[in-house]
Scaffold this motif. Structure first.
Motif: not given
Length: 475
Positions: A95-98, A124-125, A252-258, A299-303
């Motif tokens: 689970t993503p945690f930012a 968001i994973g 999702l941010h990693e996909i955005d950057v790529i 989709i994996v909603p993280g925190v």
């Protein structure tokens, strides 16, 4: 050279073993019925808050709290960040945690809304599924032919290249056995994994990746003794070549950057993400939605944890109000130690410095000051974490200091007292070491008292009464 190498190794070890303020937190310390244990997984006390955080954790795991927000409110030093860290550790790596401090948003080159959007999308994973052809079996025999490079080098002309290694790999399952020809890259991959006869391996046909699954149970009697990490597995059944589902987890941010940078995924390492256009994000969201419909991704909603949330201004709160209504919003956990104070960017006062309409969306968890018994247990845990041996009398004195001043000040004295103990060539921290560092380093109360006594000797004296006296002297 050996001495230099040893020095670099010791520096690396020191860097790895750095101890943080919350490095002792392993989870929320809850049992199977979500009841908080008195002291477990680095967490001490705060039982109601930890029980509430456990329920939030359950809702996160079930995916029923997406787009909601939780507020951790309490005095400084009551374990708000520790609770957020406990939630992050309990969720696990999937689970993503930012985590972001609200004050960071005002010091970045990005606009405030862009920085918040990137923080949201980091939390968001996307779990992407794809099928891969895998060869899985027990190694019967590996034979590698090494060419005589010296003889080949002398006989071959100057422009020719020496022949590489070749070999054969015999794999079997319970139903069949096959011999495969090996090239140089596959031989190198098998060598890195230290594959030998009797191991059960999986080979990815597309990438050539070698994964050692364990040692075959049928070969368990080959050695009298094996290491504690040796894992015995059954010989695979059926055919050697299988189609298996492989899962990749990205945010999702990693996909955005790529997709927004010419250098692709390398932009993730350089840290130069910059502003990402809304069109790019819309295309990615559309593609991810297609993958979800086709069953290729989920989709994996993280925190997303925002500390010092009272530092956000009215524009940021308006953005958060809208962002939480999005279908793919993460769980928002925010923390503050403020009471009734002004909302940044306005003249209005509100509880915790948060607008009332946003407060209405929050589930609020409050933290209480630690008791003397809790402080003693926390100091015990920190002594173990910082590898400091302390006598019982010294711990009693340190606990008393923690009650009268603050828990954070008492924790700071642990390593300082250990250094004072080393200076007198002692092995156990005693009361005299605690007393020495207590005199050397002031807490907030003593520092304030000192300032009040000697304020007239400092620049820009603004203590009431003093300024009037100075004006009278000048006139």
């Amino acid at each position: 050279m050996a001495e230099l190498k040893r020095l670099s190794e010791s520096r690396d070890l020191t860097r790895i073993e750095r101890i943080g303020a919350h490095s002792h937190i392993r989870g929320l310390g809850l049992d199977s019925s979500l009841e908080a244990r008195d002291a477990s997984e680095g967490m001490v006390g705060q039982l109601p808050a930890r029980r509430a955080a456990g329920l939030i954790l359950q809702l996160i795991r079930q995916g029923k709290i997406a787009g909601r927000a939780v507020l951790l409110a309490g005095q400084p030093g009551t374990g708000k960040t520790a609770l957020a860290m406990g939630i992050a550790k309990s969720l696990g790596a999937e689970t993503p945690f930012a985590s972001v401090a609200a004050s960071e948003l005002f010091s970045l080159d990005l606009s405030k809304t862009e920085a918040l959007t990137q923080a949201f999308r980091r939390a968001i994973g996307v779990r992407i599924k794809e099928e891969a052809e895998i060869i899985e079996g027990e190694v019967v025999e590996i034979s590698i032919d090494r060419p005589l490079s010296a003889a080949a080098g002398s006989a071959a002309p100057s422009g020719a290249t020496a022949p590489g290694k070749t070999g054969r790999l015999t794999l079997k399952t319970t139903d069949m056995e096959t011999v495969y020809e090996l090239g140089g890259k596959m031989i190198e991959a098998l060598g890195k994994e230290k594959v030998q006869s009797g191991d059960v391996v999986a080979l990815d046909k597309a990438s050539g990746k070698v994964t050692k699954l364990g040692r075959s149970i049928g070969r368990s009697r080959d050695y009298d003794a094996v290491g504690p990490h040796t894992k015995f597995v059954k010989c695979p059944e059926g055919e050697l070549q299988k189609r298996k589902e492989v899962v990749h987890c990205v945010t999702l941010h990693e996909i955005d950057v790529i997709n927004s940078r010419t250098q692709g995924f390398l932009a993730l390492f350089t840290g130069d993400t910059g502003e990402i256009r809304a069109e790019v994000r819309e295309q990615i969201d559309t593609k991810v939605a297609e993958w979800r419909e086709e069953g290729k991704a989920e989709i994996v909603p993280g925190v997303l944890f925002i500390d010092e949330v009272h530092m956000l201004d009215i524009e940021c709160f308006s953005f958060l109000n809208r962002a939480l209504e999005n279908d793919m919003a993460p769980i928002l956990v925010i923390a503050t130690n403020r009471g009734i104070t002004s909302i940044r960017g306005t003249n209005y006062r509100s509880p915790h410095g948060i607008p009332p309409d946003f407060l209405d969306r929050l589930l609020i968890i409050t933290t209480q000051p630690y008791t003397e018994d809790d402080i003693r247990k926390i100091l015990d845990i920190r002594c173990d974490e910082e590898d400091v041996e302390m006598s019982a009398d010294a711990k009693v004195l340190l606990t008393k200091i923690g009650v009268e001043t603050s828990l954070r000040y008492a924790i700071h004295l642990i390593t300082s007292a250990a250094l004072a103990c080393q200076k007198r060539k002692g092995k156990v921290v005693e009361m005299e070491d605690i007393s020495r560092v207590y005199q050397l380093f002031l807490d907030v109360k003593r520092s304030t008292q000192y300032l009040m006594e000697y304020q007239s000797q400092y620049m820009f004296n603004e203590v009431p009464g003093e300024a009037d006296g100075n004006d009278a002297m000048q006139s």
